[in-house]
Design an enzyme around this catalytic site. Structure first.
Site, PDB file in Angstrom:
ATOM      1  N   SER A  62       0.664  -0.867   0.067  1.00  0.00           N
ATOM      2  CA  SER A  62      -0.240   0.169  -0.377  1.00  0.00           C
ATOM      3  C   SER A  62       0.761   1.658  -0.122  1.00  0.00           C
ATOM      4  O   SER A  62       2.111   1.688   0.545  1.00  0.00           O
ATOM      5  CB  SER A  62      -0.808  -0.012   1.236  1.00  0.00           C
TER       6      SER A  62
HETATM    7  N1  SAM Z   1      -0.381  -5.047   3.880  1.00  0.00           N
HETATM    8  C1  SAM Z   1       0.347  -5.011   2.572  1.00  0.00           C
HETATM    9  C2  SAM Z   1       1.308  -4.749   2.588  1.00  0.00           C
HETATM   10  O1  SAM Z   1       1.942  -4.228   3.378  1.00  0.00           O
HETATM   11  O2  SAM Z   1       2.406  -5.450   2.033  1.00  0.00           O
HETATM   12  C3  SAM Z   1      -0.851  -4.873   1.339  1.00  0.00           C
HETATM   13  C4  SAM Z   1      -1.638  -5.576   1.545  1.00  0.00           C
HETATM   14  S1  SAM Z   1      -2.264  -5.612  -0.519  1.00  0.00           S
HETATM   15  C5  SAM Z   1      -2.821  -5.040  -0.523  1.00  0.00           C
HETATM   16  C6  SAM Z   1      -3.649  -7.306   0.185  1.00  0.00           C
HETATM   17  C7  SAM Z   1      -3.225  -8.886   0.720  1.00  0.00           C
HETATM   18  O3  SAM Z   1      -3.728  -8.868   1.250  1.00  0.00           O
HETATM   19  C8  SAM Z   1      -2.511  -9.407  -0.881  1.00  0.00           C
HETATM   20  O4  SAM Z   1      -1.999 -10.085   0.372  1.00  0.00           O
HETATM   21  C9  SAM Z   1      -3.947 -10.270  -0.925  1.00  0.00           C
HETATM   22  O5  SAM Z   1      -3.013 -11.219  -0.820  1.00  0.00           O
HETATM   23  C10 SAM Z   1      -4.478 -10.196   0.708  1.00  0.00           C
HETATM   24  N2  SAM Z   1      -6.219 -11.636   1.053  1.00  0.00           N
HETATM   25  C11 SAM Z   1      -6.756 -10.995   0.057  1.00  0.00           C
HETATM   26  N3  SAM Z   1      -7.692 -11.695   0.643  1.00  0.00           N
HETATM   27  C12 SAM Z   1      -7.420 -12.243   1.951  1.00  0.00           C
HETATM   28  C13 SAM Z   1      -7.748 -12.825   3.308  1.00  0.00           C
HETATM   29  N4  SAM Z   1      -9.162 -13.667   2.758  1.00  0.00           N
HETATM   30  N5  SAM Z   1      -7.046 -13.709   4.015  1.00  0.00           N
HETATM   31  C14 SAM Z   1      -5.533 -13.358   3.821  1.00  0.00           C
HETATM   32  N6  SAM Z   1      -4.825 -12.121   3.173  1.00  0.00           N
HETATM   33  C15 SAM Z   1      -6.337 -12.027   1.988  1.00  0.00           C
END
Ligand code: SAM
Length: 220
Positions: A62
């Site tokens: 993000s």
């Molecule tokens: N906070 C992260 C960073 O600093 O890099 C960025 C996160 S990214 C915007 C969103 C993440 O949520 C992705 O890696 C995606 O695979 C994960 N995601 C989506 N649905 C999910 C779920 N049900 N459980 C766990 N992770 C999930």
């Protein structure tokens, strides 16, 4: 050679403090965590720019301001047990780990979780635990949590996450459709849910039992 500490300081001054982030713990964490290590080498020169970046598997790290805003919204004092859903690169996890006492993070994509776990360990964040699972069901064995942060956009608040908050606990989550969401803070009080809208945002989809299905429909 890029001067990463200088780029990081500029990011904190121009994108974080100038835009109104005030919590000294959040500012100190953003000053400290080496964001460039959480992206691939070819993108390191852009790591302190004012936008998200790809991290593989069609996911993103993000925008720095969004990381700071969501962390500030959790109102951490340093003693908390925090759950993060969506480890991604592990950058937000590191920011949380700079402030909180215990951090649990769930990522559904194994390759991202393993990479983040290795890097966070190398950086000395031994009070972080990461598991590969569907984060929409939370982590009941480790609950109750003082704060829960969801870093992907949900169609609505997953009930297990609210259930796993302790009294006074804060849940921060982007809620909306697949293209735009509102950042919502829910506080669990004796009288029930207190809900606030912190403004618009745009995240990749939260995919899982209480989120979206891979094909974009709601999974309930
Ligand atoms: N906070 C992260 C960073 O600093 O890099 C960025 C996160 S990214 C915007 C969103 C993440 O949520 C992705 O890696 C995606 O695979 C994960 N995601 C989506 N649905 C999910 C779920 N049900 N459980 C766990 N992770 C999930």
């Amino acid at each position: 050679m890029i001067d990463f500490p200088k780029a990081r300081e500029k990011m904190v001054e121009e994108q974080i403090i100038a835009r109104g982030i005030k919590d000294p713990r959040v500012i100190a964490a953003m000053r400290k965590v080496p964001r460039h290590l959480f992206v691939e080498e070819a993108l390191q020169g852009q790591a302190y720019n004012d936008h998200p970046l790809p991290i593989g598997e069609k996911q993103t790290i993000s925008q720095p301001y969004m990381v700071a805003l969501m962390t500030e919204a959790l109102q951490l004092t340093g003693k908390e047990r925090v759950l993060e859903i969506g480890t991604g690169s592990g950058y937000q996890t590191a920011i949380l780990a700079e402030i909180a006492q215990e951090v649990y993070s769930i990522e559904r994509i194994r390759s991202l979780a393993l990479k983040a776990r290795r890097l966070l360990y190398e950086l000395g964040y031994y009070h972080v635990e990461i598991k590969v699972f569907d984060g929409t069901v939370g982590w009941p064995e480790k609950s109750p949590f003082d704060a829960i942060l969801v870093t992907a956009g949900a169609p609505e608040i997953p009930p297990p996450l609210y259930d796993q908050l302790g009294l006074g606990g804060r849940l921060v989550i982007p809620v909306g459709d697949a293209y735009s969401q509102d950042l919502i803070r829910v506080i669990k009080t004796k009288e029930g849910q207190k809900r606030e809208d912190l403004g618009g945002c745009r995240f990749v989809k939260l995919i899982g039992r209480y989120g979206w299905m891979e094909n974009g429909t709601i999974n309930q």
